[in-house]
Structures are given as structure tokens and as C-alpha cells.
Write a protein that holds these residues in place. Sequence first.
Motif, short mmCIF file in Angstrom:
data_model
loop_
_atom_site.label_atom_id
_atom_site.label_comp_id
_atom_site.label_asym_id
_atom_site.label_seq_id
_atom_site.Cartn_x
_atom_site.Cartn_y
_atom_site.Cartn_z
N TYR A 258 0.85 -1.18 0.00
CA TYR A 258 0.00 0.00 0.00
C TYR A 258 0.89 1.24 0.00
O TYR A 258 1.83 1.34 0.78
N ASN B 53 1.73 4.59 1.06
CA ASN B 53 1.43 5.63 2.06
C ASN B 53 2.35 6.82 1.79
O ASN B 53 3.16 6.80 0.86
N ARG C 189 -13.04 1.59 -0.87
CA ARG C 189 -12.21 1.34 0.31
C ARG C 189 -11.26 0.17 0.08
O ARG C 189 -10.11 0.18 0.53
N LEU D 84 -10.82 -5.98 11.38
CA LEU D 84 -10.83 -4.51 11.26
C LEU D 84 -11.29 -4.10 9.86
O LEU D 84 -10.76 -4.57 8.86
N GLU E 1 -11.43 -0.84 8.66
CA GLU E 1 -10.85 0.40 8.13
C GLU E 1 -9.33 0.33 7.98
O GLU E 1 -8.69 1.33 7.68
N ASN F 112 -5.70 -0.55 6.37
CA ASN F 112 -5.06 -0.86 5.10
C ASN F 112 -4.22 -2.13 5.18
O ASN F 112 -3.81 -2.67 4.17
N GLU F 113 -3.93 -2.52 6.40
CA GLU F 113 -3.23 -3.79 6.58
C GLU F 113 -4.23 -4.93 6.35
O GLU F 113 -5.44 -4.73 6.40
#
Lengths: 420, 420
Positions: free
Chosen positions: A163, A165, A223, A409, A411, A413-414
Motif C-alpha cells: 500500500y 502511504n 475502500r 478490522l 478500516e 489498510n493492513e
Amino acid sequence: MVEKRKPIPVSEAVAAVMHYALSGSPETVALEESYGRYLGEDLIADHDVPHFDRSRYDGYAVRSQDLTTASPEHPVTLEVIEEIGAGFIASKEIKPFQTVRIMTGAQMPDQCDAAIMFELTEEYEKSGRKFIDIDRPIKSGSDLFHKGEDMKNGALLFPKGTYINPGICAVLATFGYASVKVMKKPRIGIFATGTELLDVDEPLVPGKIRNSNASMLQAQLRRAGAEPLYLGKLIDDFDVSYKAVSSALEDLDLLITSGGVSVGDFDYLPAIYKKLGAEVLFNKVAMRPGSVTTVAELNGKLLYGLSGNPSSCYVGFELLVRPVIKSLLASKDPHLKKIRAKFQGNFPANSFSRFIRSHLAYGNDGLEVVPVGADKPNMVSTLASSDALSVLPGGSNGFSKGDVIDVLLLESNEGSKWPW
Amino acid sequence: MVEKRKPIPVSEAVAAVMHYALSGSPETVALEESYGRYLGEDLIADHDVPHFDRSRYDGYAVRSQDLTTASPEHPVTLEVIEEIGAGFIASKEIKPFQTVRIMTGAQMPDQCDAAIMFELTEEYEKSGRKFIDIDRPIKSGSDLFHKGEDMKNGALLFPKGTYINPGICAVLATFGYASVKVMKKPRIGIFATGTELLDVDEPLVPGKIRNSNASMLQAQLRRAGAEPLYLGKLIDDFDVSYKAVSSALEDLDLLITSGGVSVGDFDYLPAIYKKLGAEVLFNKVAMRPGSVTTVAELNGKLLYGLSGNPSSCYVGFELLVRPVIKSLLASKDPHLKKIRAKFQGNFPANSFSRFIRSHLAYGNDGLEVVPVGADKPNMVSTLASSDALSVLPGGSNGFSKGDVIDVLLLESNEGSKWPW
């Protein structure tokens, strides 16, 4: 009349869809557009970072061997022979007992091996020449950023699928990626079904409700990193719907319909799958909400029939569609991030696994997971307040406040590997 | 020559910028574009959800008072007088010992107060009329979704400033928001300074490095919900730079420069602030990294001079710029989400507060926060691996493995109020 369906365990349903989870392909975007995307190739350092020794402060570049005897009583005097701004390099060789003014981040002259801050000395002039006195020995390497200390030439920094970041954007810039290979956003189509559905801009009438699943799924797809294509409502006509589904498939990585998969008289999605020649992988999953989730496969493409109930649709998506999307984005951890937390609810035994809409609270005694309001499949409001799903496996004796359970989870990104 | 600066505590620096944190204004976007934005007005229910009693399953709508005596030995027979698909409503009055077939989600006829699933009965025909036998009493309200049970007319559902997640999108759709008032993205300009900076697409040369802060800040701004405008490099000419800063300000909510704020000879940003007539709120903060952060204010607009060192720039942004952006987005919790976790490093005492780039690990014994690699201000690679900052307040006796400390989450959409 009423079709009997055999529910399969959640783990088998996940395994069935992951069998068809392919890796997607990359595309190139401008660095400024890469934030929030996923690396389309391994990111490998093609030079040391920094690629030269740099001064850590504004000060003077020195040769530490000149200063071994320096003390407040016997300071060592160095002649300041030039000044190096950041971005410039020394033009002269620095001889014994010479120094140069150097700015933060500037390249150290070859003959110097340490820096000393402005604050620790004071420049003065004598006979038109500039000097500093240094009253202490300086260790070799002091106050430098060393060549390669951040990243080493040839190192695999971040693998394909990472991802992107803000820190990764900085790394990409450092290595000169004005354009970046990122994974293509999977293109996912959405059909809504249901004669009770009004479009969002239609006024309410008796018996009908507005279509909220299409908007919700579009946001869930975004998302997850995909590109949603809302294809509208399938109307209550088999041939028209069959043609719509059939032609939509060509251009998509996968297709989602919401509604039309329960055992109601008007639910004809299974018939469409049949006529398409798609193999139904399963049509019932031993989970709540989302038990009526159906998934079929046609030439390696997955067709999801998610429930029309908002939370069933939501949970079916997160458990069964998200990991396939993340695989198309080259993720090694495509499933929802799983952690452990203390459950703050009470739920009776159930033969089906339950995924309770919840909020993760960072309590003083550790992580707590709190069910959000009523847990009915039609609820929309509770979805909006949820950032986690409490996992209550089927066949247990029920769950009580204080039990430590798995939590997914929503929300993060992991992700997690399978099994959670 | 060397300017002496008085560092102020982090809390004072935050208070100083928050004094100028205004609330932004809303704009209208299509529902499909609202995911990831922030509500621009309170979201209030303008009708009950659902707005009628709905059947929870495919089955039959019944009058529970007809069934009080029903048992396997003495089943009660009901005549099936019509069929209501989802989206349709009953056309006939349902009299005692009558029933209607009803699909999941369909509106209950006024005379019926409970539903029974298809699976629990079987329809048969007699003399051309249809019947079902029911072998048990049914409680009033059974298997219904009740009017208003999800959301009540008039309720304040989500306040202005709420982050729009997929569940909120579903709520918006439910209430007919084909277009949505969201907070305008704050427009934030970025200038880079530094003669050592190459553009991302330039080849490396001795003494120079590529500009990574501009790309990093753009991504940080996007993550915080703002719209970044990269304005290029300020060149080493006071008048040109002064004009560039001055004219950029007009169109922006706030302006960031990275670099040009330390005590180096070529750092002339303070002089630009002075000529603009901006009031310098502070030019040194008792924190590491990021101590040389300068903030000035001009007519209520903030001008940030962040350090040129990547992690100093990064941390300065997250602590001092992010909460101002979140305030413009109407957040009530504009600061980084703060939690507690067990520290997994060892750091000596320091007079300045330290914000250590870290990774949050969900261990079996609770949350752990692990410093990521070397903690030097020039490091770029460690930023890419960080999802949290370990907070080590200044003036302590140092921190050891196992100490429970404050941790700031970098990737959370949630926030915290001040003080953390």
C-alpha cells in the motif's frame, strides 16, 4: 417450491472464492496520483541513500585527526577556506588544519570525516583570513548522515502489492519515480435487484424503500481499492436481466448483484447463472448475516449474489469479495486484518458463525470490541458506526462479556493471511 | 550571526496554531463521490427507517390472534388470499383466518402483525383455493422489521464533520441524498526550498538529492482530507521567493514550505515572513524530530515553515498541520488518534519530547509499539514503515521496553481531542 440449500462453513466459502483470486496487472500513473494505490512492482533501491556523506547540521567540516589534542586550554585553530551550501560541493582540497563552512545536508569534502555545529565555535578574522578555534576532539563520523545509511543500493525496499502511504511516496520520489507502476484498480460491476427498490432520488411510496446497497457497495469497493461501476437495477424480466448480466461480464473483473438470491418467488438470479453456464460454488454460507450469499464462477470470473439485506450484503462483501480484490491488487495479506480483543457483548450459542458489527475501543485495560446497536440484517445505521466485526464462531456455547475473541478490522489498510 | 531561538513546548505550539483553526465551508457532491469526505451538515432522519413494518423472510403475513390455539394436533388453517412481492402492497383487507404470501422486505398488510417463514408451513390447494396449516402460535411482531427500528424520524444520526464511510453512504442513500453536502477540501499550497534539491525526474549529481518532501507532503495532505497544490521550488532569490509566497497565499487556506527554516546562511524564510507582515508564532518547538518548525500567521492564515529533513517535516505536519486541516473539515477530534501501548524500545532521557516512528503491533498480550529502524531525522525509509508515533515526553528519565506510553496513530480516520 422452497429450495433446500446446504450451508457450507465460512472457511470453505472463502477457500472456494480464493481459488479464483488472480493477480491483476500493473499500470503507470504519475507519482502525485500514486498515494493510496498499491505498488505494481517490487521497489528496489538503485543507489545508496544518501548517495554521499552529508553534514547533519549547519557548521564546519573537519578532519578529526587534526583535533585529537584539542581542549579548552589548548584549542586547535582551523582556517576556514571556503563555504559549501547545500547542493554544492567543495572546490578545493582541504589540507591539515583547514576547514570549510558547510550547510545542513551538504556533501562532505573527501578529506573531512566529521562535522561540528555552528553553535559550538565562533568564526573570527585575522589578516583577512577566517578561522575557528575548536576546544574538543571530534570523533570521526560525528554529525554526519552516512552514505547508504537510509537505504542501500540493490536492497528490496517494498514488495509489489505494498500500500502506497506518504512515506512510500517519499521513497519513490527519492529514487526518481516521477511515474509509478501501480496495480490496476479491479473493475467491479454492481447490479441491484429488487422490485421494492427506489432510486436514491425518488420520493418514498408505500411498500418501497430506497436502494442503499448500491451506494454502500460502491464505497466498500473504493475502500478495498477497486473501481466500482454501478450498472443499475435489474428489472423483473428474466431475458432482459440475463442479457444485462451476460454483456456486463465481458468488461469486468468480477460482478456483484445485491438481492435476488434468497428463496423468494421472484429471486431468479440462480436461473441466470444456470443459463450463463456458470458453476455455482455455493449458495448458502453458515454465517450470519450473509447466509444467502451465492457465488458462481464463469471462465474464471466470479459472480457474486450478495443478499439484499444491507448488513448481509456488507458482511458478505468484506469476507468474500474484499480478499479477491486485494489479490488482484497483489496483496500478500488479502483478508481483513485480524486482531484479538475483549468482547463487550453477550450472544447465545448459534450453529452459524456470527460477524457482529462492532466498534473497536482502545481501553485502558487493552482492546475491547463493543457490538454496535441491534444486530439485525436490515440495519443500515449500525453499519455506519462499525469499524470492526466481532467473530463468534458457530457451534460454540455462546459468548459473554470479557471473552477474548477474534476481531476483523474494517478500516485498516493492513490485512491478514488466511486463516485469520 | 547564529540566531538564538527559544523552543516552546509542543502543547504550546499546538495551542498556537489551533487558535487560527477555522471551520471550513461545505460544497455539494454526488453521493458516489462522497465516500472518504466529511459531512458538511448534520445528518438528520426525515422519516422512520424502515418507514413501514416489513416481513423479515419470504413467508406468510398472519394475524397472531388467529393462531393462539394452534398446535401440531390442532393446526389452524388459513386461506391464502393473495401474494405481495417486495415493493408491492396488499390490495385486499385480510379478514380473520386469512393470510397472504409475502416476500422478504415487503410491507405488512395493516391487519397482520406477524410473519411466518415458508419453511415452517406448506401451501396446498382445495376446491381451487389455497390454504396453509399452522401448527404453533405466533407471537405478535414475530419475524418483522418494525417501522422506525433502524432510524427514527427526526433523530440526529451523524453530526457535521463525520467521516463518510460505506455505512454512512448507505444511510445517505436511504434518506434520498443523491447529492451530499460535504466539507470543502482545504486547499493547501506547498513550496520546497533548498539548492540541494533535484526534481524527481532529474538524474543524480554530486551534492544534490531528489526532492522527496513535496511528494510526501502531498500524500500526507490527501490522507488528512486536503487538496494539495505543489507550487514548485523557491529559488535562491529573496525577491522572487517573496513574490511567489505572497501571491500564492491569496488562493489557499494555508501554505507550507519545507526547508529554509533552520539557522543556515541560506535560510531566508523568516525574512519573507517579516516582509509579508506575518507574525511568527514560534520558530522552535521542543520536540524531535521537527524542532526547527516555524509557524507564522498573516490575516488569520497560517504559514508553515517545516524542516527540510524528511522525518522532521513529516512529524511537524502530523502534529501541527493535520489538526488545522481537520478543523477546516469540521472535525470535533482533529488531532491524531491517541492510544496507549507497551513501548518496545529503549530511549535515554531527553529535554525535548520525542515522536518515534513506530509500528503498532496487536500482540497477544495487548498492544505493542515498536520503533521502526534508526530514528534519524533524514531517514525516509522508516517513514514508509511507520503507522504510529511513540510519544516520549521531554524531561523524563528515559523510556524502556515495557513502559506503557502514548501512541499516535497515523492511518486512523478517527481522531482525538486535545490534549491527547
